[in-house]
Design an enzyme around this catalytic site. Structure first.
Site, mmCIF file in Angstrom:
data_model
loop_
_atom_site.group_PDB
_atom_site.id
_atom_site.type_symbol
_atom_site.label_atom_id
_atom_site.label_comp_id
_atom_site.label_asym_id
_atom_site.label_seq_id
_atom_site.Cartn_x
_atom_site.Cartn_y
_atom_site.Cartn_z
ATOM 1 N N ARG A 37 58.806 -22.022 5.673
ATOM 2 C CA ARG A 37 58.538 -23.449 5.707
ATOM 3 C C ARG A 37 58.733 -23.974 7.124
ATOM 4 N NH1 ARG A 37 56.230 -22.435 1.795
ATOM 5 N NH2 ARG A 37 56.375 -23.367 -0.296
ATOM 6 N N HIS A 74 48.765 -21.702 7.161
ATOM 7 C CA HIS A 74 49.522 -21.531 5.920
ATOM 8 C C HIS A 74 48.775 -20.604 4.946
ATOM 9 C CE1 HIS A 74 52.812 -23.665 3.383
ATOM 10 N NE2 HIS A 74 52.616 -22.426 2.943
#
Length: 309
Positions: A224, A272
């Site tokens: 993250r 991502h």
């Protein structure tokens, strides 16, 4: 029995078909066309609108359509007592491990330096170490960290892991607890972050931590974005202390077009994509949990607010 599905941009027809294979009578409803809110018993979500979940009085389970749950717990109006279930899919874990392996090899073999040499038409060979002399460090040793550590270990690298609690993996050196964090960083040439995002991990990788890595170290972040302080990373790269970074996650996504990370010569950006959900495998895990709840059992794995994951 109705399931609310909320995942902007997803192929809802594919998800419906895959879920239906395992529970043919599942009433699949795509947000915002929810019908009678009282009929919703399960919710499968990714970045669902804040405040909406309190509308469903008979909600029994919230299923995350991702490994993390921060996109769910950010909602201050979550219904109390409803379990939040993480999506831990072996296929996604393996994809993320392969993504990490790619960048380990990339940095280990100096491919980032050859990439810089090519536009200058420089024909030169950069010295490199044998794999067993390259020290790889996994920050986080849950399912993702453990699989990644084994992949990299089997390629002959020197691998260590750090986590809050002890973990035992053959051929992997292990450090645990705050007292051994600096020692772990000091022995790590290529750092891979796979920690979950919790209040304790926000901003964990900052200027002080980067300074504890050896000169010339590389950083790979696939968990993250907010765990890593982007400004501090850029400063460490600009100073020459860190050599390169591969970033798949960011504090704000999509990454702003004016972010210096896009054009930094030592930063490699991916959008991502280290781990992508597969509807066919995720649907099996989700429907297994629905069957557990229907049978009076607890789903798995349930988000623990005390541990933060």
């Amino acid at each position: 029995m109705a399931l609310l599905f909320s995942y902007a941009g997803a192929n809802t027809e594919t998800w419906h078909l895959e879920l239906e294979k395992h529970i043919p009578d599942l009433d699949f409803r795509v947000f915002p066309d929810v019908g009678d809110p009282a009929e919703i018993e399960y919710a499968a979500l990714w970045m669902h609108p804040l405040g909406d979940l309190r509308r469903y009085p008979n909600l029994k389970m919230i299923l995350s359509l991702g490994a993390g749950v921060e996109h769910i717990i950010r909602d201050p109006d979550l219904p109390e007592g409803v379990p939040i279930v993480r999506l831990v899919d072996d296929l996604v874990v393996r994809d993320m491990a392969m993504h990490a392996v790619h960048w380990v090899i990339h940095f280990h073999r100096n491919y980032h330096l050859y990439q810089q040499d090519q536009p200058q038409k420089l024909w030169r060979r950069h010295p490199h170490l044998a794999p067993n002399r390259r020290r790889i460090g996994l920050l986080g040793m849950g399912a993702m960290g453990a699989v990644t550590a084994k992949f990299i270990r089997d390629l002959g690298f020197s691998v260590a892991g750090w986590a809050r609690d002890p973990v035992n993996i053959e051929g992997v050196e292990f450090f645990h607890g705050d007292d051994h964090f600096e020692e772990f960083l000091q022995r790590t040439d290529i750092l891979i972050n796979v920690l979950p995002l919790t209040p304790d991990t926000v901003g964990l990788l900052n200027s002080a931590r980067f300074a504890q890595l050896p000169a010339g170290a590389c950083v790979i972040n696939i968990s993250r974005g907010p765990i890593l302080v982007e400004e501090d990373l850029v400063a460490a790269l600009d100073s020459g202390h860190l050599e390169a970074a591969a970033l798949d996650v960011f504090c704000s996504e999509p990454l702003a077009t004016d972010s210096p990370l896009w054009s930094h010569p030592k930063v490699f950006v991916t959008p991502h994509i280290a781990g992508i959900n597969y509807a066919h495998s995720a649907a099996k895990l989700m429907t297994d949990n629905i069957k557990r709840v229907r049978s009076g059992e607890l789903p798995f794995p349930i988000y623990d607010p005390v541990r933060g994951y």
